[in-house]
Scaffold this motif. Structure first.
Motif, PDB file in Angstrom:
ATOM      1  N   UNK A 123       7.022   4.495   2.510  1.00 32.85           N
ATOM      2  CA  UNK A 123       7.832   4.327   1.296  1.00 32.85           C
ATOM      3  C   UNK A 123       7.022   4.553   0.023  1.00 32.85           C
ATOM      4  N   UNK A 124       5.890   5.264   0.168  1.00 36.44           N
ATOM      5  CA  UNK A 124       5.022   5.477  -1.001  1.00 36.44           C
ATOM      6  C   UNK A 124       5.762   6.188  -2.146  1.00 36.44           C
ATOM      7  N   UNK A 125       6.530   7.209  -1.823  1.00 31.18           N
ATOM      8  CA  UNK A 125       7.185   7.986  -2.871  1.00 31.18           C
ATOM      9  C   UNK A 125       8.164   7.118  -3.669  1.00 31.18           C
ATOM     10  N   UNK A 126       8.974   6.350  -2.983  1.00 33.33           N
ATOM     11  CA  UNK A 126       9.939   5.478  -3.672  1.00 33.33           C
ATOM     12  C   UNK A 126       9.205   4.428  -4.494  1.00 33.33           C
ATOM     13  N   UNK A 127       8.109   3.919  -3.942  1.00 36.47           N
ATOM     14  CA  UNK A 127       7.312   2.913  -4.649  1.00 36.47           C
ATOM     15  C   UNK A 127       6.728   3.522  -5.934  1.00 36.47           C
ATOM     16  N   UNK A 128       6.176   4.712  -5.792  1.00 33.35           N
ATOM     17  CA  UNK A 128       5.567   5.388  -6.938  1.00 33.35           C
ATOM     18  C   UNK A 128       6.599   5.676  -8.029  1.00 33.35           C
ATOM     19  N   UNK A 129       7.836   5.973  -7.625  1.00 33.04           N
ATOM     20  CA  UNK A 129       8.890   6.210  -8.616  1.00 33.04           C
ATOM     21  C   UNK A 129       9.100   4.967  -9.485  1.00 33.04           C
ATOM     22  N   UNK A 130       9.009   3.805  -8.876  1.00 33.11           N
ATOM     23  CA  UNK A 130       9.157   2.568  -9.669  1.00 33.11           C
ATOM     24  C   UNK A 130       8.000   2.436 -10.662  1.00 33.11           C
ATOM     25  N   UNK A 131       6.804   2.805 -10.221  1.00 30.05           N
ATOM     26  CA  UNK A 131       5.661   2.758 -11.143  1.00 30.05           C
ATOM     27  C   UNK A 131       5.890   3.715 -12.310  1.00 30.05           C
TER      28      UNK A 131
ATOM     29  N   UNK B 172       7.159  -6.797  -7.899  1.00 31.20           N
ATOM     30  CA  UNK B 172       6.045  -7.419  -7.159  1.00 31.20           C
ATOM     31  C   UNK B 172       6.581  -8.250  -5.989  1.00 31.20           C
ATOM     32  N   UNK B 173       7.559  -9.103  -6.251  1.00 32.98           N
ATOM     33  CA  UNK B 173       8.096  -9.932  -5.155  1.00 32.98           C
ATOM     34  C   UNK B 173       9.020  -9.137  -4.232  1.00 32.98           C
ATOM     35  N   UNK B 174       9.587  -8.052  -4.729  1.00 35.40           N
ATOM     36  CA  UNK B 174      10.488  -7.249  -3.905  1.00 35.40           C
ATOM     37  C   UNK B 174       9.762  -6.078  -3.270  1.00 35.40           C
ATOM     38  N   UNK B 175       9.409  -5.090  -4.091  1.00 35.32           N
ATOM     39  CA  UNK B 175       8.856  -3.833  -3.568  1.00 35.32           C
ATOM     40  C   UNK B 175       7.415  -3.985  -3.062  1.00 35.32           C
ATOM     41  N   UNK B 176       6.543  -4.591  -3.872  1.00 32.06           N
ATOM     42  CA  UNK B 176       5.146  -4.732  -3.436  1.00 32.06           C
ATOM     43  C   UNK B 176       5.059  -5.539  -2.140  1.00 32.06           C
ATOM     44  N   UNK B 177       5.835  -6.588  -2.066  1.00 35.84           N
ATOM     45  CA  UNK B 177       5.724  -7.506  -0.923  1.00 35.84           C
ATOM     46  C   UNK B 177       6.011  -6.808   0.403  1.00 35.84           C
ATOM     47  N   UNK B 178       6.721  -5.687   0.348  1.00 32.18           N
ATOM     48  CA  UNK B 178       7.057  -4.964   1.588  1.00 32.18           C
ATOM     49  C   UNK B 178       5.824  -4.372   2.262  1.00 32.18           C
ATOM     50  N   UNK B 179       4.753  -4.152   1.498  1.00 33.00           N
ATOM     51  CA  UNK B 179       3.540  -3.590   2.144  1.00 33.00           C
ATOM     52  C   UNK B 179       2.588  -4.683   2.622  1.00 33.00           C
ATOM     53  N   UNK B 180       2.932  -5.923   2.363  1.00 31.28           N
ATOM     54  CA  UNK B 180       2.045  -7.025   2.765  1.00 31.28           C
ATOM     55  C   UNK B 180       1.774  -6.954   4.276  1.00 31.28           C
ATOM     56  N   UNK B 181       0.512  -7.037   4.620  1.00 25.27           N
ATOM     57  CA  UNK B 181       0.137  -6.992   6.031  1.00 25.27           C
ATOM     58  C   UNK B 181       0.009  -5.585   6.579  1.00 25.27           C
ATOM     59  N   UNK B 182       0.321  -4.594   5.748  1.00 26.07           N
ATOM     60  CA  UNK B 182       0.289  -3.214   6.231  1.00 26.07           C
ATOM     61  C   UNK B 182      -0.819  -2.375   5.593  1.00 26.07           C
ATOM     62  N   UNK B 183      -1.441  -2.927   4.551  1.00 23.88           N
ATOM     63  CA  UNK B 183      -2.565  -2.211   3.939  1.00 23.88           C
ATOM     64  C   UNK B 183      -3.727  -3.183   3.766  1.00 23.88           C
ATOM     65  N   UNK B 184      -4.901  -2.623   3.521  1.00 25.28           N
ATOM     66  CA  UNK B 184      -6.086  -3.470   3.330  1.00 25.28           C
ATOM     67  C   UNK B 184      -6.648  -3.234   1.939  1.00 25.28           C
TER      68      UNK B 184
END
Ligand code: FEO
Length: 131
Positions: free
Chosen positions: A71-79, A119-131
């Protein structure tokens, strides 16, 4: 002055460096709320937010890309939407610096919404999936 907003573990995305960035955004929100309450200067917020957007978004996007996050592309669009909003509000301020109290309120409202939705919605979706 009591902090307007405080970081808590509920806001952690599990990556200390990115959590530190998010803590920095909360510090900006609190400083802006204080400026609004005391009538102090608020125009520093644009440079602070530009730095936040430039540094934090790149750090986060680099990690998401390295992890092959789908979901990087959708995430980046929000940025990008954040950066466009910042450009717009900065232009409005430069056109009418006397509107600084209104803008302090507008900016803080946007940032608090960003904290909740992004942060609580979109960012939280990557929790546990990146380092
Ligand atoms: Fe932490 Fe996607 O901003």
């Amino acid at each position: 002055m009591k902090p307007f907003m405080q970081w808590s573990e509920a806001l952690s995305v599990g990556v200390p460096e990115l959590d530190d960035d998010h803590k920095g955004l909360i510090a900006i929100i609190n400083r802006l709320a204080e400026a609004e309450a005391t009538g102090g200067p608020a125009n520093w917020v644009f440079a602070e937010l530009e730095r936040y957007a430039r540094d934090h978004f790149r750090r986060e996007e680099d990690r998401l890309a390295a992890a092959g996050y789908e979901a990087l592309e959708a995430h980046t669009r929000q940025h990008h939407a954040f950066i466009e909003w910042l450009d717009t509000v900065k232009t409005a301020y430069n056109l009418d610096p006397s509107s600084r109290h209104y803008l302090a309120r507008t900016v803080n409202d946007y940032l608090r919404t960003w904290l909740t939705r992004h942060i609580l919605g979109t960012d939280m979706k990557y929790k546990g999936r990146i380092q």
